[in-house]
Structure formats: C-alpha cells, structure tokens
Design a protein around this motif. Structure first.
Motif, PDB file in Angstrom:
ATOM      1  N   GLN A  17      -7.318  27.506  52.076  1.00  0.00           N
ATOM      2  CA  GLN A  17      -6.875  28.191  52.044  1.00  0.00           C
ATOM      3  C   GLN A  17      -6.230  29.005  50.506  1.00  0.00           C
ATOM      4  OE1 GLN A  17      -2.797  26.231  53.562  1.00  0.00           O
ATOM      5  NE2 GLN A  17      -3.334  27.457  55.661  1.00  0.00           N
ATOM      6  N   PRO A  18      -5.299  29.684  50.892  1.00  0.00           N
ATOM      7  CA  PRO A  18      -5.225  30.181  49.109  1.00  0.00           C
ATOM      8  C   PRO A  18      -4.966  29.032  48.013  1.00  0.00           C
ATOM      9  CG  PRO A  18      -5.337  32.386  50.538  1.00  0.00           C
ATOM     10  CD  PRO A  18      -6.196  30.691  51.158  1.00  0.00           C
TER      11      PRO A  18
ATOM     12  N   GLY B 245      -6.178  26.214  47.441  1.00  0.00           N
ATOM     13  CA  GLY B 245      -6.394  24.298  47.842  1.00  0.00           C
ATOM     14  C   GLY B 245      -7.973  24.717  46.818  1.00  0.00           C
TER      15      GLY B 245
ATOM     16  N   PRO C 150      -9.600  33.869  47.446  1.00  0.00           N
ATOM     17  CA  PRO C 150     -10.135  35.085  48.293  1.00  0.00           C
ATOM     18  C   PRO C 150     -11.155  35.262  47.933  1.00  0.00           C
ATOM     19  CG  PRO C 150      -7.237  35.400  49.082  1.00  0.00           C
ATOM     20  CD  PRO C 150      -8.051  34.615  47.477  1.00  0.00           C
TER      21      PRO C 150
ATOM     22  N   VAL D 231     -12.339  31.473  51.575  1.00  0.00           N
ATOM     23  CA  VAL D 231     -10.961  30.823  51.268  1.00  0.00           C
ATOM     24  C   VAL D 231      -9.965  31.930  51.992  1.00  0.00           C
ATOM     25  CG1 VAL D 231      -9.378  31.052  49.526  1.00  0.00           C
ATOM     26  CG2 VAL D 231     -11.985  30.218  48.869  1.00  0.00           C
ATOM     27  N   SER D 232      -9.969  31.685  52.957  1.00  0.00           N
ATOM     28  CA  SER D 232      -8.915  32.645  53.709  1.00  0.00           C
ATOM     29  C   SER D 232      -7.343  32.030  54.415  1.00  0.00           C
ATOM     30  CB  SER D 232      -9.823  33.093  54.811  1.00  0.00           C
ATOM     31  OG  SER D 232      -8.679  33.696  55.590  1.00  0.00           O
ATOM     32  N   SER D 233      -5.835  32.571  54.689  1.00  0.00           N
ATOM     33  CA  SER D 233      -4.967  32.233  55.325  1.00  0.00           C
ATOM     34  C   SER D 233      -4.917  32.603  55.953  1.00  0.00           C
ATOM     35  CB  SER D 233      -4.035  32.662  54.590  1.00  0.00           C
ATOM     36  OG  SER D 233      -3.643  34.022  54.797  1.00  0.00           O
TER      37      SER D 233
END
Length: 123
Positions: free
Chosen positions: A13-14, A16, A88, A121-123
């Motif tokens: 996740q962003p 992280g 991201p 990188v993504s939620s």
C-alpha cells in the motif's frame, strides 16, 4: 557467467515499505559498482541508485532520495534496496545491474541486468 537474481518485490500500500535483494554470482561482486534500475509499464528504464564497491558512497535519483537506501554485503554477495514511504508512481519492475565502470546515474546494457522483481504500490 554473470547472474543477477532479484527478489523481494510485491504488492504494497502507499506509504509502505519493501526490501529488495539481488543475489549475484559468476563474477567478483566486490570489485563492481552496482545499481538498481526500474522500468514502469510503457516507459523507458530509469536509474534509481548506485553504490560503490565497498559501500561507502551512494547515489540516488532525486525522486527516491531520502526514501530509498541501497546497500551491499560483499561477504555474501547480495545487493539490497530498502524502499520506504512508497508511492504509486514507484510501481515498476526493479532490476539490479552491474556497472562496467564507476559511475552514478548510468544505465548499463541489459546484458548486465537481472530478470527483475515487480513492485506494485496500490491501495
């Protein structure tokens, strides 16, 4: 035969963190500058970071400075990239690469890259 094998990528996740590793073999690891290079979908390769032979000097792209840390262990031959506060726009295939000469900012020929590890990188 030069072999570079990256690992440690994944989905995060962003904000992280991830720690990438690169196992080197087939050459004398300790005498080469080493780099991380990344390539996002549809874009050209981008230099990320370089470390000198003994790990005392490093260079970073402005976009990752202060968030990423490159390191090496000449006794065991891995190269590392600690990535914190991921965004991201850091999504890419990350490659470790052996440099033909001391240089910061250089992207070597693909012959001297590993196969890459995917960072998303993504939620």
């Amino acid at each position: 035969q030069v072999q570079l094998v990256e690992s440690g990528g994944g989905l995060v996740q962003p904000g992280g963190s991830l720690r990438l590793s690169c196992a080197a073999s087939g050459f004398t690891f300790s005498i080469y500058y080493m780099s991380w290079v990344r390539q996002a979908p549809g874009k050209g390769p981008e230099w990320v970071s370089t470390i000198n032979t003994i790990g005392t000097n490093t260079g970073y792209a402005d976009s990752v400075k202060g968030r990423f840390t490159i390191d090496r262990d000449n006794a065991k031959n891995p190269l590392y990239l600690q990535m914190n506060s991921l965004k991201p726009e850091n999504t890419a295939l990350y490659y470790c690469a052996r440099l033909p000469r001391p240089n910061y900012g250089m992207i070597p020929l693909r012959n001297y890259w590993g196969q890459g590890t995917q960072v998303t990188v993504s939620s």
